[in-house]
Scaffold this motif. Sequence first.
Motif, PDB file in Angstrom:
ATOM      1  N   GLY A  77       8.373   2.295  -7.185  1.00  0.00           N
ATOM      2  CA  GLY A  77       7.459   3.272  -7.908  1.00  0.00           C
ATOM      3  C   GLY A  77       5.943   2.841  -7.951  1.00  0.00           C
ATOM      4  N   PRO A  78       5.202   3.382  -8.413  1.00  0.00           N
ATOM      5  CA  PRO A  78       3.668   3.271  -8.603  1.00  0.00           C
ATOM      6  C   PRO A  78       3.533   2.080  -9.354  1.00  0.00           C
ATOM      7  CG  PRO A  78       4.070   5.667  -9.042  1.00  0.00           C
ATOM      8  CD  PRO A  78       5.465   4.891  -8.945  1.00  0.00           C
ATOM      9  N   ALA A  79       2.462   1.243  -8.756  1.00  0.00           N
ATOM     10  CA  ALA A  79       2.226  -0.017  -9.356  1.00  0.00           C
ATOM     11  C   ALA A  79       1.059   0.307 -10.475  1.00  0.00           C
ATOM     12  CB  ALA A  79       1.901  -1.145  -8.733  1.00  0.00           C
ATOM     13  N   GLU A  80       0.496  -0.569 -11.081  1.00  0.00           N
ATOM     14  CA  GLU A  80      -0.622  -0.712 -11.879  1.00  0.00           C
ATOM     15  C   GLU A  80      -1.998   0.099 -11.453  1.00  0.00           C
ATOM     16  OE1 GLU A  80      -0.286  -4.649 -10.467  1.00  0.00           O
ATOM     17  OE2 GLU A  80       1.177  -3.396 -11.450  1.00  0.00           O
ATOM     18  N   LYS A  81      -2.254  -0.158  -9.997  1.00  0.00           N
ATOM     19  CA  LYS A  81      -3.321   0.238  -9.293  1.00  0.00           C
ATOM     20  C   LYS A  81      -3.116   1.366  -8.419  1.00  0.00           C
ATOM     21  CE  LYS A  81      -6.620  -1.806  -6.147  1.00  0.00           C
ATOM     22  NZ  LYS A  81      -6.922  -2.984  -5.340  1.00  0.00           N
ATOM     23  N   SER A  82      -4.025   2.402  -8.509  1.00  0.00           N
ATOM     24  CA  SER A  82      -3.685   3.446  -7.710  1.00  0.00           C
ATOM     25  C   SER A  82      -3.747   3.248  -6.191  1.00  0.00           C
ATOM     26  CB  SER A  82      -4.928   4.462  -7.832  1.00  0.00           C
ATOM     27  OG  SER A  82      -4.856   5.452  -7.138  1.00  0.00           O
ATOM     28  N   GLY A  83      -2.838   3.890  -5.451  1.00  0.00           N
ATOM     29  CA  GLY A  83      -2.755   3.479  -3.967  1.00  0.00           C
ATOM     30  C   GLY A  83      -1.586   2.485  -3.893  1.00  0.00           C
ATOM     31  N   VAL A  84      -0.982   1.759  -4.937  1.00  0.00           N
ATOM     32  CA  VAL A  84      -0.231   0.798  -4.581  1.00  0.00           C
ATOM     33  C   VAL A  84       1.066   0.848  -5.279  1.00  0.00           C
ATOM     34  CG1 VAL A  84      -0.080  -1.888  -5.124  1.00  0.00           C
ATOM     35  CG2 VAL A  84      -2.371  -0.977  -4.452  1.00  0.00           C
ATOM     36  N   SER A  85       2.129   0.358  -4.561  1.00  0.00           N
ATOM     37  CA  SER A  85       3.622   0.418  -5.120  1.00  0.00           C
ATOM     38  C   SER A  85       4.202  -0.702  -5.495  1.00  0.00           C
ATOM     39  CB  SER A  85       4.491   1.395  -4.351  1.00  0.00           C
ATOM     40  OG  SER A  85       4.091   2.891  -4.303  1.00  0.00           O
ATOM     41  N   ARG A  86       5.091  -0.790  -6.317  1.00  0.00           N
ATOM     42  CA  ARG A  86       5.724  -2.248  -6.255  1.00  0.00           C
ATOM     43  C   ARG A  86       7.205  -1.756  -6.082  1.00  0.00           C
ATOM     44  NH1 ARG A  86       4.731  -6.311  -9.124  1.00  0.00           N
ATOM     45  NH2 ARG A  86       3.112  -5.097 -10.665  1.00  0.00           N
ATOM     46  N   LEU A 107       7.990 -10.493   5.445  1.00  0.00           N
ATOM     47  CA  LEU A 107       7.452  -9.340   4.842  1.00  0.00           C
ATOM     48  C   LEU A 107       5.808  -9.403   4.992  1.00  0.00           C
ATOM     49  CD1 LEU A 107       9.663  -9.408   1.543  1.00  0.00           C
ATOM     50  CD2 LEU A 107       9.423  -7.348   3.342  1.00  0.00           C
ATOM     51  N   TYR A 108       5.291 -10.672   4.830  1.00  0.00           N
ATOM     52  CA  TYR A 108       3.742 -10.715   4.940  1.00  0.00           C
ATOM     53  C   TYR A 108       3.345 -10.127   6.198  1.00  0.00           C
ATOM     54  CZ  TYR A 108       2.610 -12.731   0.161  1.00  0.00           C
ATOM     55  OH  TYR A 108       2.351 -13.087  -0.968  1.00  0.00           O
ATOM     56  N   LYS A 109       4.159 -10.442   7.252  1.00  0.00           N
ATOM     57  CA  LYS A 109       3.680  -9.953   8.734  1.00  0.00           C
ATOM     58  C   LYS A 109       3.588  -8.452   8.704  1.00  0.00           C
ATOM     59  CE  LYS A 109       5.301 -14.172  11.047  1.00  0.00           C
ATOM     60  NZ  LYS A 109       6.057 -14.664  12.053  1.00  0.00           N
ATOM     61  N   LEU A 110       4.194  -7.732   8.173  1.00  0.00           N
ATOM     62  CA  LEU A 110       4.412  -6.214   8.043  1.00  0.00           C
ATOM     63  C   LEU A 110       3.033  -5.492   7.378  1.00  0.00           C
ATOM     64  CD1 LEU A 110       7.859  -5.328   6.573  1.00  0.00           C
ATOM     65  CD2 LEU A 110       7.258  -5.470   8.678  1.00  0.00           C
ATOM     66  N   ILE A 111       2.473  -4.564   8.184  1.00  0.00           N
ATOM     67  CA  ILE A 111       1.220  -3.895   7.782  1.00  0.00           C
ATOM     68  C   ILE A 111       1.746  -3.477   6.479  1.00  0.00           C
ATOM     69  CG2 ILE A 111      -0.019  -1.808   8.422  1.00  0.00           C
ATOM     70  CD1 ILE A 111       0.716  -2.492  11.190  1.00  0.00           C
ATOM     71  N   ASN A 112       0.777  -3.168   5.648  1.00  0.00           N
ATOM     72  CA  ASN A 112       0.640  -2.556   4.244  1.00  0.00           C
ATOM     73  C   ASN A 112       1.346  -3.427   3.172  1.00  0.00           C
ATOM     74  OD1 ASN A 112       1.476   0.260   6.284  1.00  0.00           O
ATOM     75  ND2 ASN A 112      -0.406   0.214   4.941  1.00  0.00           N
ATOM     76  N   GLU A 149       0.849  -1.191   0.010  1.00  0.00           N
ATOM     77  CA  GLU A 149       0.005   0.079   0.179  1.00  0.00           C
ATOM     78  C   GLU A 149       0.718   1.213   0.100  1.00  0.00           C
ATOM     79  OE1 GLU A 149      -2.434  -0.370   3.556  1.00  0.00           O
ATOM     80  OE2 GLU A 149      -3.622  -2.130   2.616  1.00  0.00           O
ATOM     81  N   ASP A 150       0.675   2.234  -0.800  1.00  0.00           N
ATOM     82  CA  ASP A 150       1.311   3.436  -0.974  1.00  0.00           C
ATOM     83  C   ASP A 150       1.147   4.225   0.479  1.00  0.00           C
ATOM     84  OD1 ASP A 150       2.840   5.279  -2.214  1.00  0.00           O
ATOM     85  OD2 ASP A 150       1.653   5.943  -3.614  1.00  0.00           O
ATOM     86  N   GLU A 151       1.727   4.130   1.513  1.00  0.00           N
ATOM     87  CA  GLU A 151       1.569   4.779   2.558  1.00  0.00           C
ATOM     88  C   GLU A 151       2.917   5.071   3.035  1.00  0.00           C
ATOM     89  OE1 GLU A 151      -1.326   4.473   5.030  1.00  0.00           O
ATOM     90  OE2 GLU A 151      -2.833   3.788   3.533  1.00  0.00           O
ATOM     91  N   ALA A 152       3.237   6.413   4.049  1.00  0.00           N
ATOM     92  CA  ALA A 152       4.327   6.752   4.593  1.00  0.00           C
ATOM     93  C   ALA A 152       4.847   5.691   5.788  1.00  0.00           C
ATOM     94  CB  ALA A 152       4.322   8.036   5.396  1.00  0.00           C
ATOM     95  N   GLY A 153       5.986   5.450   5.392  1.00  0.00           N
ATOM     96  CA  GLY A 153       6.780   4.298   6.373  1.00  0.00           C
ATOM     97  C   GLY A 153       7.011   2.987   5.875  1.00  0.00           C
TER      98      GLY A 153
END
Length: 175
Positions: free
Chosen positions: A36-45, A64-69, A10-14
Amino acid sequence: MKHTLSVLVEDEAGVLTRIAGLFARRGFNIESLAVGPAEKSGVSRITMVVPGDDRVIEQLTKQLYKLINVLKVLDITEVPCVERELMLLKVNSPNSAIRSEIIELAQIFRARVVDIGDDSLTIEVVGDPGKMVAIVQVLSKFGIREISRTGKIALTRESGVNTEFLKSQPAEPKF
């Protein structure tokens, strides 16, 4: 072995800080990182190259899966992919004869001259990581002043064609 991980977040700070912190706490190095931004708005790759064996990468993936976002983690090392990297390199070119030779070599690699100074050329190279190594080797005899690289980005091939496999095959005879 180096593994390429593709992580959707998820494209969120932190988010990147938490991922980097996870690697630091576990004592793992990230050799290449591109975000960078991914194909869906609000998601980064996030594409990263990480050294480690399969067991280590499996462990990192679970962490990594345990991390939020974190939405999705894929180890695309063995999957047919299109991989690219961008590199800018500044090379000494003290006279016109050397400048011409450097430009010729750059053209062989399909690189572009993007800046010309009194005694240097700046070249832009786009391609797979192997191409980056090759052009640096060829141009190092002129003296490389600076290099800046983006890190690898990659997407899986929908065609499923594995270009690494094809490179290892002998050319078919032409009749």
